[in-house]
Scaffold this motif. Sequence first.
Motif, PDB file in Angstrom:
ATOM      1  N   LEU A   1       0.809  -1.220   0.000  1.00  0.00           N
ATOM      2  CA  LEU A   1       0.000   0.000   0.000  1.00  0.00           C
ATOM      3  C   LEU A   1       0.842   1.269   0.000  1.00  0.00           C
ATOM      4  CD1 LEU A   1      -2.784  -1.283   2.368  1.00  0.00           C
ATOM      5  CD2 LEU A   1      -3.011  -0.806  -0.077  1.00  0.00           C
TER       6      LEU A   1
ATOM      7  N   ALA B   1      -8.409  -1.219  -1.015  1.00  0.00           N
ATOM      8  CA  ALA B   1      -7.360  -0.728  -0.118  1.00  0.00           C
ATOM      9  C   ALA B   1      -7.664  -1.028   1.346  1.00  0.00           C
ATOM     10  CB  ALA B   1      -7.166   0.782  -0.299  1.00  0.00           C
TER      11      ALA B   1
ATOM     12  N   TYR C   1      -4.111   5.245   0.298  1.00  0.00           N
ATOM     13  CA  TYR C   1      -3.191   4.115   0.420  1.00  0.00           C
ATOM     14  C   TYR C   1      -2.242   4.302   1.606  1.00  0.00           C
ATOM     15  CZ  TYR C   1      -4.696   2.000  -3.972  1.00  0.00           C
ATOM     16  OH  TYR C   1      -5.429   1.381  -4.957  1.00  0.00           O
TER      17      TYR C   1
ATOM     18  N   LEU D   1      -7.122  -7.607  -1.540  1.00  0.00           N
ATOM     19  CA  LEU D   1      -6.635  -6.370  -2.145  1.00  0.00           C
ATOM     20  C   LEU D   1      -6.247  -6.614  -3.603  1.00  0.00           C
ATOM     21  CD1 LEU D   1      -5.400  -3.472  -2.213  1.00  0.00           C
ATOM     22  CD2 LEU D   1      -3.342  -4.482  -1.200  1.00  0.00           C
TER      23      LEU D   1
ATOM     24  N   SER E   1      -4.511   3.450   4.607  1.00  0.00           N
ATOM     25  CA  SER E   1      -4.920   2.044   4.657  1.00  0.00           C
ATOM     26  C   SER E   1      -3.747   1.103   4.916  1.00  0.00           C
ATOM     27  CB  SER E   1      -5.661   1.641   3.376  1.00  0.00           C
ATOM     28  OG  SER E   1      -4.812   1.723   2.243  1.00  0.00           O
TER      29      SER E   1
ATOM     30  N   THR F   1      -8.155  -5.173  -6.977  1.00  0.00           N
ATOM     31  CA  THR F   1      -7.308  -4.299  -7.794  1.00  0.00           C
ATOM     32  C   THR F   1      -7.406  -4.634  -9.282  1.00  0.00           C
ATOM     33  OG1 THR F   1      -5.814  -3.840  -5.965  1.00  0.00           O
ATOM     34  CG2 THR F   1      -4.915  -3.557  -8.174  1.00  0.00           C
TER      35      THR F   1
END
Length: 173
Positions: free
Chosen positions: A31, A110, A64, A118, A67, A122
Amino acid sequence: MSVFFISQLLVGVALIFDILSFQFKNRKYILHSIAAACFFMAVHFLLLEQWTATVLMGLSALRYGVSGYTTDRRWMYFFCVAAVAGTVWTYAGLVSLLSFGATFVLTVGAFSKTDKRLREITFFGVGLWIIHNVVVWSPSAIALESLFLMSNVVGYYRYYIRPSQPELVTEQE
């Protein structure tokens, strides 16, 4: 040197962070690497005068970063509302809707509790950014998101698809 050329060079810097991101197993490292890439992409879109993408990539960099430390759903809702506000404030038609859709999906990803989830979310969000970048015609951003997607595929394969190595079985006599 033209502003367009400089914007394309910034994508190269973002690319380094994006490619590295999904080669990490640690969710926090993934992240924070993506956060750095988003910062450079925000400046890229600023130079191209793509205001919704600029605002949403800037928010993404913050998202990001946050998170990486928490999966608290309140933060996810905060960033979703901020994405709506940023899109309404800078609305410019289809490109705004594409960047909003990508940002919304990636916001949910996120704040996923696992790197596996994740990665799965994504795939879809990056697909929307690729379409966005085709519409605004940023060749380097198209390449960046495509390579980012491939990095995610490679990382997903390495950690979740590749069969485990069979252990050597020795016969006991």
